[in-house]
Design a protein around this motif. Structure first.
Motif, PDB file in Angstrom:
ATOM      1  N   GLY A 262       0.642  -1.246   0.134  1.00 18.28           N
ATOM      2  CA  GLY A 262      -0.039  -0.130   0.165  1.00 18.28           C
ATOM      3  C   GLY A 262       0.722   1.173   0.235  1.00 18.28           C
ATOM      4  O   GLY A 262       1.994   1.280  -0.139  1.00 18.28           O
ATOM      5  N   LEU A 263       0.170   2.339   0.290  1.00 21.49           N
ATOM      6  CA  LEU A 263       0.848   3.734   0.127  1.00 21.49           C
ATOM      7  C   LEU A 263       0.433   4.581   1.345  1.00 21.49           C
ATOM      8  O   LEU A 263      -1.004   4.705   1.719  1.00 21.49           O
ATOM      9  N   LEU A 264       1.220   5.419   1.835  1.00 24.07           N
ATOM     10  CA  LEU A 264       0.990   6.300   3.082  1.00 24.07           C
ATOM     11  C   LEU A 264       1.447   7.486   2.497  1.00 24.07           C
ATOM     12  O   LEU A 264       2.712   7.712   1.911  1.00 24.07           O
TER      13      LEU A 264
ATOM     14  N   GLU B 186      -3.268  15.965   8.352  1.00 23.83           N
ATOM     15  CA  GLU B 186      -3.810  14.950   7.467  1.00 23.83           C
ATOM     16  C   GLU B 186      -2.937  14.099   6.505  1.00 23.83           C
ATOM     17  O   GLU B 186      -1.552  14.622   6.385  1.00 23.83           O
ATOM     18  N   ALA B 187      -3.347  12.906   5.989  1.00 22.79           N
ATOM     19  CA  ALA B 187      -2.862  12.079   5.381  1.00 22.79           C
ATOM     20  C   ALA B 187      -3.803  11.295   4.359  1.00 22.79           C
ATOM     21  O   ALA B 187      -4.825  11.453   4.538  1.00 22.79           O
ATOM     22  N   LEU B 188      -2.987  10.633   3.338  1.00 20.91           N
ATOM     23  CA  LEU B 188      -3.809   9.671   2.606  1.00 20.91           C
ATOM     24  C   LEU B 188      -3.128   8.328   3.009  1.00 20.91           C
ATOM     25  O   LEU B 188      -1.921   8.072   3.239  1.00 20.91           O
ATOM     26  N   SER B 189      -3.995   7.360   3.037  1.00 21.56           N
ATOM     27  CA  SER B 189      -3.641   5.740   3.088  1.00 21.56           C
ATOM     28  C   SER B 189      -4.121   4.847   2.299  1.00 21.56           C
ATOM     29  O   SER B 189      -5.552   5.093   2.006  1.00 21.56           O
ATOM     30  N   GLN B 190      -3.543   3.729   1.814  1.00 21.85           N
ATOM     31  CA  GLN B 190      -4.299   2.941   0.914  1.00 21.85           C
ATOM     32  C   GLN B 190      -3.364   1.556   1.469  1.00 21.85           C
ATOM     33  O   GLN B 190      -2.271   1.341   0.915  1.00 21.85           O
TER      34      GLN B 190
ATOM     35  N   ALA C  14      -8.769   1.900   2.478  1.00 25.42           N
ATOM     36  CA  ALA C  14      -8.350   3.361   2.324  1.00 25.42           C
ATOM     37  C   ALA C  14      -8.995   4.481   3.077  1.00 25.42           C
ATOM     38  O   ALA C  14     -10.084   4.406   3.419  1.00 25.42           O
ATOM     39  N   TYR C  15      -8.069   5.502   3.746  1.00 30.30           N
ATOM     40  CA  TYR C  15      -8.403   6.255   4.494  1.00 30.30           C
ATOM     41  C   TYR C  15      -8.012   7.837   4.065  1.00 30.30           C
ATOM     42  O   TYR C  15      -6.779   7.729   3.438  1.00 30.30           O
TER      43      TYR C  15
ATOM     44  N   PHE D 242      -3.922  10.003   8.997  1.00 31.58           N
ATOM     45  CA  PHE D 242      -2.522  10.633   9.870  1.00 31.58           C
ATOM     46  C   PHE D 242      -2.011   9.769  11.022  1.00 31.58           C
ATOM     47  O   PHE D 242      -0.767   9.550  11.235  1.00 31.58           O
ATOM     48  N   VAL D 243      -2.893   9.337  11.802  1.00 28.67           N
ATOM     49  CA  VAL D 243      -2.678   8.461  12.985  1.00 28.67           C
ATOM     50  C   VAL D 243      -2.243   7.130  12.449  1.00 28.67           C
ATOM     51  O   VAL D 243      -1.108   6.642  13.014  1.00 28.67           O
TER      52      VAL D 243
END
Length: 162
Positions: free
Chosen positions: A95-97, A104-108, A118-119, A125-126
């Protein structure tokens, strides 16, 4: 390179390396790929594969006087497991962070081609911070990074005004 026989057992790794993924494409140039490549090369070196042949294979047994430093038990164990010739590097996408700033962040998160979730926003961010802390090798670094994050929350980034 068009003629692969000229390559020999060239080991290419790092987040700036362009490596063929086996499907006429390139692996992503990320730290995740570089980390997995580093573990693969370390495994090849610690098992004592002969990197002068293509594909890399175990050296001759010490009985044949090919290598004075060869570990007979390790060679027999690897041959028993069918690892007398090294397997090709295979990338497992986890996945990706991506940190966006301002909490703020993106996650997959995925395993291979199977996406788990995916968030975006503070939940991602956490997750990003948790992964960042876990990836720290030494406990001392984990404590220092956590202390730095707490200090930034209390005083902000610019401490010259205090």
């Amino acid at each position: 390179m068009k003629d692969q026989s000229l390559m020999g057992s060239v080991l290419v790794l790092g987040d700036a390396a362009a490596v063929d993924d086996g499907n006429n494409g390139l692996l992503p140039q990320t730290a995740q790929v570089a980390g997995q490549q580093g573990a693969y090369v370390a495994r090849m070196l610690s098992r004592g594969y002969d990197l002068e042949v293509t594909p890399p294979a175990l050296p001759c047994t010490p009985l044949a006087d090919c290598d004075v430093f060869a570990d007979e038990q390790l060679i027999q164990w690897l041959k028993f497991r069918g690892l007398d010739v090294a397997s090709q590097f295979r990338f497992l996408n986890l996945g990706l962070l991506a940190y966006l700033g301002g909490g703020e962040a993106l996650s997959q998160v995925q395993v291979g081609d199977f996406p788990l979730f995916a968030y975006s926003g503070s939940v991602a961010f956490v997750l990003w911070r948790s992964v960042y802390l876990v990836k720290q090798v030494a406990t001392k670094n984990r404590i220092l990074v956590t202390f730095d994050w707490v200090k930034t929350i209390i005083f902000g980034r610019d401490t010259t005004r205090f």
